[in-house]
Motif scaffolding. Structure first.
Motif, PDB file in Angstrom:
ATOM      1  N   LEU A   1       0.830  -1.202   0.000  1.00 38.84           N
ATOM      2  CA  LEU A   1       0.000   0.000   0.000  1.00 38.84           C
ATOM      3  C   LEU A   1       0.868   1.257   0.000  1.00 38.84           C
ATOM      4  N   ALA A   2       1.938   1.240   0.793  1.00 38.80           N
ATOM      5  CA  ALA A   2       2.828   2.401   0.854  1.00 38.80           C
ATOM      6  C   ALA A   2       3.461   2.667  -0.505  1.00 38.80           C
ATOM      7  N   THR A   3       3.828   1.607  -1.198  1.00 41.96           N
ATOM      8  CA  THR A   3       4.402   1.752  -2.544  1.00 41.96           C
ATOM      9  C   THR A   3       3.404   2.404  -3.493  1.00 41.96           C
ATOM     10  N   LYS A   4       2.137   2.053  -3.341  1.00 44.17           N
ATOM     11  CA  LYS A   4       1.078   2.638  -4.173  1.00 44.17           C
ATOM     12  C   LYS A   4       1.026   4.154  -4.013  1.00 44.17           C
ATOM     13  N   PHE A   5       1.298   4.640  -2.777  1.00 42.35           N
ATOM     14  CA  PHE A   5       1.247   6.081  -2.512  1.00 42.35           C
ATOM     15  C   PHE A   5       2.629   6.750  -2.627  1.00 42.35           C
ATOM     16  N   ASN A   6       3.645   5.970  -2.971  1.00 35.96           N
ATOM     17  CA  ASN A   6       5.023   6.488  -3.020  1.00 35.96           C
ATOM     18  C   ASN A   6       5.431   7.104  -1.686  1.00 35.96           C
ATOM     19  N   GLN A   7       5.037   6.422  -0.615  1.00 33.92           N
ATOM     20  CA  GLN A   7       5.358   6.870   0.737  1.00 33.92           C
ATOM     21  C   GLN A   7       5.947   5.705   1.522  1.00 33.92           C
ATOM     22  N   ASN A   8       6.527   6.029   2.695  1.00 32.97           N
ATOM     23  CA  ASN A   8       7.030   4.938   3.524  1.00 32.97           C
ATOM     24  C   ASN A   8       5.908   4.344   4.368  1.00 32.97           C
ATOM     25  N   VAL A   9       6.149   3.166   4.906  1.00 33.40           N
ATOM     26  CA  VAL A   9       5.138   2.423   5.669  1.00 33.40           C
ATOM     27  C   VAL A   9       4.668   3.213   6.886  1.00 33.40           C
ATOM     28  N   TYR A  10       5.598   3.871   7.562  1.00 30.06           N
ATOM     29  CA  TYR A  10       5.243   4.615   8.775  1.00 30.06           C
ATOM     30  C   TYR A  10       4.248   5.728   8.456  1.00 30.06           C
ATOM     31  N   TRP A  11       4.490   6.473   7.392  1.00 27.72           N
ATOM     32  CA  TRP A  11       3.605   7.587   7.026  1.00 27.72           C
ATOM     33  C   TRP A  11       2.194   7.097   6.742  1.00 27.72           C
ATOM     34  N   VAL A  12       2.077   6.027   5.941  1.00 31.77           N
ATOM     35  CA  VAL A  12       0.763   5.487   5.575  1.00 31.77           C
ATOM     36  C   VAL A  12       0.048   4.942   6.810  1.00 31.77           C
ATOM     37  N   SER A  13       0.779   4.189   7.630  1.00 28.49           N
ATOM     38  CA  SER A  13       0.190   3.602   8.836  1.00 28.49           C
ATOM     39  C   SER A  13      -0.321   4.674   9.790  1.00 28.49           C
ATOM     40  N   ARG A  14       0.486   5.719   9.979  1.00 26.87           N
ATOM     41  CA  ARG A  14       0.120   6.789  10.918  1.00 26.87           C
ATOM     42  C   ARG A  14      -1.113   7.548  10.418  1.00 26.87           C
ATOM     43  N   LEU A  15      -1.193   7.824   9.104  1.00 20.97           N
ATOM     44  CA  LEU A  15      -2.319   8.580   8.573  1.00 20.97           C
ATOM     45  C   LEU A  15      -3.611   7.752   8.634  1.00 20.97           C
ATOM     46  N   ILE A  16      -3.526   6.469   8.352  1.00 16.76           N
ATOM     47  CA  ILE A  16      -4.705   5.602   8.473  1.00 16.76           C
ATOM     48  C   ILE A  16      -5.222   5.614   9.903  1.00 16.76           C
ATOM     49  N   LYS A  17      -4.321   5.481  10.856  1.00 15.66           N
ATOM     50  CA  LYS A  17      -4.714   5.480  12.265  1.00 15.66           C
ATOM     51  C   LYS A  17      -5.312   6.824  12.654  1.00 15.66           C
ATOM     52  N   GLN A  18      -4.736   7.895  12.181  1.00 16.39           N
ATOM     53  CA  GLN A  18      -5.209   9.243  12.503  1.00 16.39           C
ATOM     54  C   GLN A  18      -6.619   9.486  11.972  1.00 16.39           C
ATOM     55  N   LEU A  19      -6.893   9.008  10.769  1.00 14.62           N
ATOM     56  CA  LEU A  19      -8.167   9.310  10.119  1.00 14.62           C
ATOM     57  C   LEU A  19      -9.285   8.337  10.481  1.00 14.62           C
ATOM     58  N   THR A  20      -8.951   7.098  10.787  1.00 18.77           N
ATOM     59  CA  THR A  20      -9.986   6.086  11.032  1.00 18.77           C
ATOM     60  C   THR A  20     -10.024   5.586  12.463  1.00 18.77           C
ATOM     61  N   ASN A  21      -8.991   5.924  13.240  1.00 20.01           N
ATOM     62  CA  ASN A  21      -8.875   5.399  14.608  1.00 20.01           C
ATOM     63  C   ASN A  21      -8.745   3.877  14.617  1.00 20.01           C
ATOM     64  N   GLN A  22      -8.326   3.316  13.503  1.00 16.33           N
ATOM     65  CA  GLN A  22      -8.067   1.882  13.399  1.00 16.33           C
ATOM     66  C   GLN A  22      -6.721   1.666  12.720  1.00 16.33           C
ATOM     67  N   ASN A  23      -6.108   0.532  13.007  1.00 15.18           N
ATOM     68  CA  ASN A  23      -4.881   0.164  12.330  1.00 15.18           C
ATOM     69  C   ASN A  23      -5.200  -0.446  10.969  1.00 15.18           C
ATOM     70  N   PHE A  24      -4.214  -0.439  10.074  1.00 13.63           N
ATOM     71  CA  PHE A  24      -4.382  -1.067   8.761  1.00 13.63           C
ATOM     72  C   PHE A  24      -4.782  -2.526   8.925  1.00 13.63           C
ATOM     73  N   LYS A  25      -4.147  -3.218   9.860  1.00  9.89           N
ATOM     74  CA  LYS A  25      -4.457  -4.630  10.109  1.00  9.89           C
ATOM     75  C   LYS A  25      -5.912  -4.809  10.507  1.00  9.89           C
ATOM     76  N   ASP A  26      -6.440  -3.883  11.329  1.00 13.88           N
ATOM     77  CA  ASP A  26      -7.845  -3.964  11.747  1.00 13.88           C
ATOM     78  C   ASP A  26      -8.781  -3.825  10.554  1.00 13.88           C
TER      79      ASP A  26
END
Length: 326
Positions: A242-267
């Motif tokens: 998923l991070a590759t799809k956005f041309n971002q690192n894993v940490y950035w994508v994971s943090r933004l998902i958590k910030q916006l949905t209050n859930q982890n990517f795994k959830d």
């Protein structure tokens, strides 16, 4: 029909008759069991329900207070003056004010022609909205995000003002809600829940139109892409891909998902897998091993464990329950 509702709402309640007889102090026992801070308690009104609708008592000032629920004020007729977090607010006919459970407000006495409807809403109702008014994974997750954006469930007092008197859709929903409030049928409570869900969706749309910014539009686009990725790749979805799809690192994508949905990517991935599992249980005769592999779980024991955590029973027991209801 609506004339009948207005006539009914104009009638004095027992509480209002007591005020008119000269009792000019609020009977706090109606609203709370607490003896210190004036916090109106949902248990006084909701019992086992998620929503209760009642007319606000006229003829008396209401002292500063908060509540342990979400409150919505709707001006059916006349006007309504109050001070919310020390900010004076005048609501006109057809307007709506939403207050979360951490804000204080005090209310000026309403005149006879001022008909205010109070909606007492348990915070758990918003989980009900997401569960019952959305279909499919993407719709479910996006609605959850919108609801979380609208109601920030932290310890901060907040309110939302909606000047929606010219919105025919919202006024129509309100009139339907009042009709059901007067209705004592077995289906009235269910109708009220779904009508309130539709109202919240309309208010979300109103708020989005009022406050939309480029940043929020980018957030919506980001989440749509995330949810679409999970929808199409849930069997083997992973953050690196998923991070590759956005041309971002894993940490950035994971943090933004958590910030916006209050859930982890795994959830989120797990939520999609379990939704697919439910459909496979209902519409196929696949073995549990085959279903686990179909949705992306190699370890059947782990598959059983997370399913039971989510639904309170094993997949096999869940299938049997589904078969009973057919």
């Amino acid at each position: 029909m609506m004339e009948g509702i207005f006539k009914k709402l104009m009638e004095e309640t027992e509480e209002e008759r007591s005020i008119l007889r000269g009792n000019q102090s609020i009977n706090k026992a109606i609203y709370t069991n607490l003896t210190s801070d004036f916090v109106i308690q949902s248990e006084k009104f909701l019992k086992d329900d998620l929503i209760m609708i009642r007319k606000h008592p006229r003829y008396i000032d209401f002292p500063k207070h908060s509540h342990d629920y979400i409150e919505m004020n709707y001006v059916y007729h006349g006007e309504f003056f109050q001070k919310v977090a020390d900010q004076p607010i005048r609501l006109k006919k057809g307007e709506i004010l939403l207050l979360n459970q951490h804000i204080e407000h005090e209310l000026k006495a309403c005149k006879k022609e001022d008909i205010i409807i109070n909606f007492i809403i348990h915070p758990a109702f918003f989980d009900y909205i997401v569960t019952n008014l959305s279909t499919g994974f993407i719709q479910n997750q996006m609605l959850q995000f919108l609801v979380n954006s609208m109601f920030d469930f932290n310890q901060k007092g907040e309110f939302l003002y909606y000047p929606v008197s010219d919105s025919n859709r919202i006024q129509d929903i309100m009139n339907q809600l009042l009709l059901e409030m007067m209705n004592q049928s077995l289906l009235a409570k269910s109708k009220i829940k779904f009508l309130m869900g539709l109202l919240i969706i309309e208010l979300i749309e109103q708020k989005k139109n009022q406050t939309a910014t480029p940043i929020k539009n980018e957030q919506h686009s980001f989440l749509n892409d995330v949810f679409l990725y999970i929808e199409e790749n849930y069997r083997d979805a992973n953050l690196q891909s998923l991070a590759t799809k956005f041309n971002q690192n894993v940490y950035w994508v994971s943090r933004l998902i958590k910030q916006l949905t209050n859930q982890n990517f795994k959830d989120l991935v797990q939520e999609k897998r379990l939704l697919v599992t439910k459909n496979l249980l209902l519409y196929t005769d696949l073995s549990m091993q085959a279903i686990a592999e179909e949705v992306g779980y190699e370890n059947v024991s782990y598959f059983y464990r997370i399913f039971k955590q989510k639904y309170g029973m094993t997949p096999r027991a869940y299938k049997l329950e589904l078969m009973k209801t057919e």
